[in-house]
Write a protein that holds these residues in place. Structure first.
Motif: not given
Lengths: 236, 236
Positions: B57, B64, B71, B77
DNA sequence: GTGCAGAAAATCGTATACAATTTCGCCCAC
DNA sequence: GTGGGCGAAATTGTATACGATTTTCTGCAC
């Protein structure tokens, strides 16, 4: 008046309560309620916002991408303490980028945009009149909003985000290296720039912008000033 | 030869195994092994790199911030799928920024820097000669390295990081909207730019750079092209 | 066969748990 | 009193657990 940073939606393909925490800490940094070098422990941040370390950590990580927080492996996060060299690079980047943004903004600008800019200018002037640290903080932010608004008008979201980073980091630099209590000869210069844009004198507007940035930078005393260093004080 | 992105230390006030994952995914995106729109589930990424979702994550979050991954709240994502408008903004940003970087680079450039650039050019030429998708991938990356190296030479870490983002995102745009199988008339233009820098013709170098960017952009077909649409297949 | 529940599965959001590392205090030797 | 080392406390690094949301599948009505 809300700050440009929070008013301008930023990017918001976002997901969690992280943005709120991130923005709150960013504001605190930009407004100098948190001074450079301050430790931001994950637990403390988490407790402060009543969330777990997970989210606190995510927010700190986000701020580190913006250069407002530096995280050191196994040591934690700290409010960024830009070196003189970093400071120079930040302003070099602004000199490089802001004239271009200005030209782009001039292409898209509307009458209501100009009104908005003049409004900001008024607000800025009002704050200049006031005394006290609170007013100074608001003034710094207002001054930044002028540049951010120009970026927003340019219509380029990428440049806008980049400018948000540069303005925020500039604020840190000024907090660290600024000399004059009021570095805001800027106010008049902002007005001049708006005027030049309004009358279509693009080249002059760019020149004024460059001078403006130079003036801000000229108010800095860019000498190494690592922590309140006891050791450094003697190594000189 | 290692890519500029990984060779150039980036920022690395970093902390965990996240950078490795982030860089691996970034390379996969930039080299088009992952196509725009591809879902990047946290579990899959975690399993792939033998780490927990936590780190997966974090890596996705990092990407991102660079605009390579988008996301969406509660959805996950995806490899970024830049819209035509985003594409235009990316290239507008490059036009705005690269001439300035070029000028700054010219100030600091050394003979060995020029050698390095010429080396890149050779490598680029070699790849152009080869056939196959692998070569094309390497070619795209090499072409980007030219611009990244200039940014590195400029000595401004902030502009360098910014260019890394722009180049990576450009690669995505070209993957999506590029027309000619080989968009690399760029090779010759890179050579011309080096030459102009070498002979001190700064203004000409900037002009060439702008033309170069314009050429890349001209090869794009910037029409809305959502997903590999079945419907679109018939609208032709 | 089409369309719409509703349940099951998968996936994300967040908290917590545990391991690894650093930091700090304490005690002892010198 | 100073310096070094050992151990406890605090803090970060990473994994796992659990609730929430979305997606997919199923089955029934029409």
């Amino acid at each position: 008046m809300k700050s440009a940073a929070s008013a301008m939606s930023h990017d918001d393909t976002q997901d969690t309560g992280v943005p709120q925490i991130r923005d709150a800490i960013r504001d605190a940094i930009v407004e100098r309620r948190l001074s450079p070098g301050t430790k931001l422990s994950e637990s403390d941040v988490g407790n402060l916002f009543n969330v777990s370390r997970t989210l606190a950590r995510a927010a700190l990580q986000a701020l580190s991408y913006e250069g407002l927080v530096s995280v050191e492996k196994n040591r934690g996060a700290f409010v960024a303490y830009p070196s003189p060299d970093e400071a120079r690079q930040i302003f070099a980047a602004r000199r490089l980028v802001e004239p271009g943004i200005l030209r782009e903004a001039a292409v898209h600008i509307t009458r209501s945009d100009i009104e908005h800019l003049k409004q900001l200018l008024l607000e800025e002037g009002r704050l200049m009149g006031e005394r006290g640290q609170t007013a100074r903080r608001a003034e710094i932010k207002a001054s930044g909003d002028f540049h951010l608004t120009l970026a927003a008008i340019s219509g380029n979201a990428i440049m806008q985000r980049f400018m948000e980073e540069l303005v925020a980091r500039s604020s840190l630099v000024i907090a660290l290296y600024g000399q004059s209590t009021v570095s805001s000869c800027g106010h008049a210069e902002h007005g001049d720039i708006i005027e030049a844009i309004e009358s279509g004198e693009l080249d002059r507007a760019c020149r004024l912008m460059l001078h403006h940035i130079a003036h801000i930078e000229a108010d800095l005393d860019l000498r190494e000033r690592k922590s309140v260093g006891l050791k450094e004080a003697f190594e000189l």
